[in-house]
Write an enzyme that holds these catalytic residues in place. Structure first.
Site, PDB file in Angstrom:
ATOM      1  N   LYS A  90       0.883  -1.188   0.000  1.00 34.47           N
ATOM      2  CA  LYS A  90       0.000   0.000   0.000  1.00 34.47           C
ATOM      3  C   LYS A  90       0.912   1.227   0.000  1.00 34.47           C
ATOM      4  CE  LYS A  90      -2.216   3.050   1.811  1.00 34.47           C
ATOM      5  NZ  LYS A  90      -2.078   4.459   1.379  1.00 34.47           N
TER       6      LYS A  90
ATOM      7  N   GLY B 203       6.404   5.822   7.807  1.00 35.99           N
ATOM      8  CA  GLY B 203       5.568   7.015   7.725  1.00 35.99           C
ATOM      9  C   GLY B 203       5.708   7.830   8.988  1.00 35.99           C
ATOM     10  N   GLY B 204       4.693   8.639   9.266  1.00 37.92           N
ATOM     11  CA  GLY B 204       4.758   9.570  10.388  1.00 37.92           C
ATOM     12  C   GLY B 204       4.440   8.906  11.728  1.00 37.92           C
TER      13      GLY B 204
ATOM     14  N   CYS C 129      13.518  11.577   6.030  1.00 34.58           N
ATOM     15  CA  CYS C 129      13.372  11.236   7.456  1.00 34.58           C
ATOM     16  C   CYS C 129      14.654  11.505   8.228  1.00 34.58           C
ATOM     17  CB  CYS C 129      12.960   9.784   7.613  1.00 34.58           C
ATOM     18  SG  CYS C 129      14.039   8.659   6.729  1.00 34.58           S
TER      19      CYS C 129
HETATM   20  P1  NAP Z   1       1.946   9.023   6.826  1.00 33.83           P
HETATM   21  O1  NAP Z   1       0.988  10.117   6.620  1.00 33.83           O
HETATM   22  O2  NAP Z   1       2.108   8.473   8.179  1.00 33.83           O
HETATM   23  O3  NAP Z   1       1.546   7.885   5.776  1.00 33.83           O
HETATM   24  C1  NAP Z   1       2.364   6.745   5.501  1.00 33.83           C
HETATM   25  C2  NAP Z   1       1.517   5.670   4.865  1.00 33.83           C
HETATM   26  O4  NAP Z   1       0.550   5.194   5.794  1.00 33.83           O
HETATM   27  C3  NAP Z   1       0.722   6.140   3.660  1.00 33.83           C
HETATM   28  O5  NAP Z   1       0.662   5.113   2.705  1.00 33.83           O
HETATM   29  C4  NAP Z   1      -0.634   6.406   4.274  1.00 33.83           C
HETATM   30  O6  NAP Z   1      -1.673   6.418   3.346  1.00 33.83           O
HETATM   31  C5  NAP Z   1      -0.735   5.220   5.195  1.00 33.83           C
HETATM   32  N1  NAP Z   1      -1.755   5.343   6.232  1.00 33.83           N
HETATM   33  C6  NAP Z   1      -2.274   6.470   6.791  1.00 33.83           C
HETATM   34  N2  NAP Z   1      -3.193   6.148   7.737  1.00 33.83           N
HETATM   35  C7  NAP Z   1      -3.252   4.791   7.777  1.00 33.83           C
HETATM   36  C8  NAP Z   1      -4.000   3.848   8.540  1.00 33.83           C
HETATM   37  N3  NAP Z   1      -4.871   4.226   9.470  1.00 33.83           N
HETATM   38  N4  NAP Z   1      -3.815   2.537   8.310  1.00 33.83           N
HETATM   39  C9  NAP Z   1      -2.924   2.125   7.382  1.00 33.83           C
HETATM   40  N5  NAP Z   1      -2.184   2.964   6.623  1.00 33.83           N
HETATM   41  C10 NAP Z   1      -2.338   4.275   6.830  1.00 33.83           C
HETATM   42  O7  NAP Z   1       3.435   9.455   6.379  1.00 33.83           O
HETATM   43  P2  NAP Z   1       3.839  10.283   5.105  1.00 33.83           P
HETATM   44  O8  NAP Z   1       3.354  11.675   5.298  1.00 33.83           O
HETATM   45  O9  NAP Z   1       3.469   9.537   3.871  1.00 33.83           O
HETATM   46  O10 NAP Z   1       5.436  10.240   5.225  1.00 33.83           O
HETATM   47  C11 NAP Z   1       6.156  11.169   5.957  1.00 33.83           C
HETATM   48  C12 NAP Z   1       6.660  10.557   7.246  1.00 33.83           C
HETATM   49  O11 NAP Z   1       7.380   9.364   6.985  1.00 33.83           O
HETATM   50  C13 NAP Z   1       7.629  11.455   7.990  1.00 33.83           C
HETATM   51  O12 NAP Z   1       7.299  11.519   9.347  1.00 33.83           O
HETATM   52  C14 NAP Z   1       8.967  10.776   7.803  1.00 33.83           C
HETATM   53  O13 NAP Z   1       9.905  11.060   8.802  1.00 33.83           O
HETATM   54  C15 NAP Z   1       8.571   9.339   7.753  1.00 33.83           C
HETATM   55  N6  NAP Z   1       9.599   8.549   7.052  1.00 33.83           N
HETATM   56  C16 NAP Z   1      10.419   7.755   7.810  1.00 33.83           C
HETATM   57  C17 NAP Z   1      11.420   7.024   7.184  1.00 33.83           C
HETATM   58  C18 NAP Z   1      12.363   6.141   7.968  1.00 33.83           C
HETATM   59  O14 NAP Z   1      13.124   5.397   7.366  1.00 33.83           O
HETATM   60  N7  NAP Z   1      12.350   6.188   9.291  1.00 33.83           N
HETATM   61  C19 NAP Z   1      11.560   7.095   5.789  1.00 33.83           C
HETATM   62  C20 NAP Z   1      10.702   7.918   5.075  1.00 33.83           C
HETATM   63  C21 NAP Z   1       9.720   8.636   5.718  1.00 33.83           C
HETATM   64  P3  NAP Z   1      -2.109   7.850   2.711  1.00 33.83           P
HETATM   65  O15 NAP Z   1      -1.012   8.246   1.800  1.00 33.83           O
HETATM   66  O16 NAP Z   1      -3.356   7.552   2.037  1.00 33.83           O
HETATM   67  O17 NAP Z   1      -2.276   8.796   3.871  1.00 33.83           O
END
Ligand code: NAP
Length: 496
Positions: A175, A228-229, A284
């Site tokens: 996903k 993700g976040g 990130c």
């Molecule tokens: P996000 O808003 O948390 O979303 C990540 C993924 O989760 C997306 O595919 C999102 O779908 C999905 N999602 C949202 N709500 C969900 C739920 N209830 N159940 C299942 N899946 C769900 O993060 P983002 O804004 O895409 O990415 C930015 C964040 O990622 C930042 O905080 C960054 O630091 C972090 N990140 C961390 C790393 C690492 O290696 N530690 C690497 C890259 C990014 P939708 O797109 O439809 O919302």
């Protein structure tokens, strides 16, 4: 018009209600592509297909060598189609094409790494001190995995999950972020071409709350690997706990970049600019917290402010562009709110602090590289991840102070120390509670080395040997070659 971009049980198909989503370019808001928008029922179908394929053994019982060979073939296909993939990635994200090309090379090497690491997996014989006992530790696939990714490095982050899941013999549902689906669709086609049996890999596109949520709650899913976040990560962990799933979480970071006065300041300053403003800070591991020794503060900060102010923003195909836009209008609005809070907290805006007003960027989500001076750990902008091009500056006088500042965060993903005294550099590197520390460098990673966070930056590790371990169950098989009575309880039948 029907769009078949969901991949379920070996079939490309539209959403069950015909739903579509327009993907728009962050550069100019033009429509890039239309894709299917999965319903909950599509997600449940994908889980059913994954579960059935896993339980049938259609892939999980392939030999390890055959699974690794398939992963190697996927790497070759990624190399073959790298330019197509880079164009797709750059289309969805509006990141510079040249950056997307680097990403594709990294992705192919990730698949190659796991194809090789997998071959080194062996059973372990345990010496239990008895000649009649064979005790073996063996590895098995975890089962059905939900692989959920973000939008900043869409294919890279998904590949860190898909490649080890394949080597392990898992079935899975991908996903990707709703904003950046194109390269996940293409990867699925490449896996099909490489010979992945139907039902093993499935692709669901759509909103996290509807299409993603069932993947984290359904009892038929064994593991959720999420990047993700923090807010979403906590929600996923809580949901997964209801069915005691395994979770692997790669979350955010608030990464300290510590510069000592005795370091190579030219290199430190140049890398600090890259660390904070690469991909407009949507990284990130971005070096968003500059922590600089007081005696060189003015020199370092003045130079960084000058360099940040000169960064040229532009679209994916602009040859002059050094960085691109934020991912969406919504994200830009969040960055503006974040900056309102920084101003209220008393941070001084030394560079940036507003949208880029160049006429050719007016339809996109461009925010100027921003440097905030006079920051303290009490400020929201020092504690919370912006995921945008915003660097905060703090000062220190002693190494212990630098360590205390670097650890004063709920996160623990990565950080750097710039110092020409190797003893001090090593002491600081070991004392910082973050998953990756660079010494006199910022940003490189390799698929052979583990990636992941301490504290609120996550659970588990990707890449390296541990990145494969996330997708493996460990089983102990004890075989007694001379079966005998246990003799624990009195056997009264013998008394009659
Ligand atoms: P996000 O808003 O948390 O979303 C990540 C993924 O989760 C997306 O595919 C999102 O779908 C999905 N999602 C949202 N709500 C969900 C739920 N209830 N159940 C299942 N899946 C769900 O993060 P983002 O804004 O895409 O990415 C930015 C964040 O990622 C930042 O905080 C960054 O630091 C972090 N990140 C961390 C790393 C690492 O290696 N530690 C690497 C890259 C990014 P939708 O797109 O439809 O919302």
């Amino acid at each position: 018009m029907s769009v078949n971009t969901l991949y379920i049980n070996g079939q490309w198909r539209p959403a069950s209600d015909g739903g579509l989503r327009e993907i728009r370019s962050p550069h100019d808001n033009s429509v890039v592509v239309r894709v299917s928008e999965a319903t909950q029922s599509d997600s449940l179908d994908a889980i059913s297909a994954s579960r059935a394929s896993f339980d049938s053994g259609v892939f999980s019982r392939w030999s390890l060598a055959d699974r690794c060979a398939l992963v190697g073939r996927v790497a070759d296909l990624i190399d073959r189609d790298a330019e197509i993939l880079a164009q797709l990635e750059s289309g969805d994200t509006a990141k510079r094409l040249i950056e997307a090309r680097y990403d594709m090379a990294d992705i192919a090497s990730c698949f190659r790494h796991f194809a090789t690491t997998g071959l080194a997996l062996h059973d372990r014989i345990v010496d239990v001190g008895a000649a009649n006992i064979n005790s073996v530790i063996t590895h098995e696939p975890v089962g059905v995995c939900a692989l959920i990714g973000p939008w900043n490095y869409p294919l890279l982050q998904i590949s860190w999950k898909v490649a080890p899941a394949l080597v392990a013999g898992c079935s899975f549902i991908i996903k990707p972020s709703e904003l950046t689906p194109s390269t996940a669709i293409y990867l699925m086609k490449l896996m099909e071409e490489a010979g992945l049996p139907a039902g093993v890999g499935n692709l669901i596109l759509g909103a996290g709350a509807t299409a993603g949520a069932p993947l984290t709650s359904d009892p038929r899913v064994d593991l959720v690997s999420f990047t993700g976040g923090l807010v979403t990560g906590k929600r996923i962990m809580a949901t997964a706990a209801q069915t005691v799933k395994k979770v692997a979480l790669e979350l955010g970071g608030k990464n300290p970049n510590i510069i000592f006065a005795n370091s190579n300041l030219d290199a430190a300053i140049d890398n600090a600019v890259t660390a904070a403003f690469l991909h407009s800070g949507q990284v990130c591991s971005a070096g968003t917290r500059l922590i600089v020794e007081r005696s060189v503060h003015d020199q370092v900060v003045n130079e960084i402010v000058k360099r940040a102010s000169e960064i040229y923003l532009g679209g994916p195909n602009d040859p002059l562009a050094e960085s691109g836009p934020l991912i969406s209008e919504n994200h830009l609005a969040k960055i503006e709110e974040y900056m309102d809070r920084a101003r209220q907290d008393g941070a001084q805006i030394l560079a940036g602090g507003s949208r880029d007003t160049r006429d050719d960027l007016k339809d996109g989500w461009y925010y100027r590289p921003t440097v905030l001076g006079g920051c303290t750990t009490k400020m929201y902008c020092v504690q919370e991840e912006s995921f945008g091009p915003i660097m905060t500056v703090e000062v220190f006088d002693t190494a212990e102070e630098a360590i205390a500042l670097g650890n004063d965060t709920i996160y623990g993903l990565s950080g750097a120390v710039w110092c020409n005294d190797s003893e001090i550099a090593s002491h600081v590197a070991r004392a910082l509670r973050h998953g990756t520390i660079w010494v006199n460098d910022y940003g490189p990673y390799r698929p052979q080395a583990e990636w992941g966070g301490y504290k609120a930056s996550g659970v588990g590790r990707e890449l390296g040997e541990s990145g494969l371990g996330e997708y493996l169950e460990i089983k102990h098989i004890w075989t007694n070659n001379e079966p005998a009575r246990s003799g624990w309880f009195a056997d009264r039948t013998l008394e009659k």
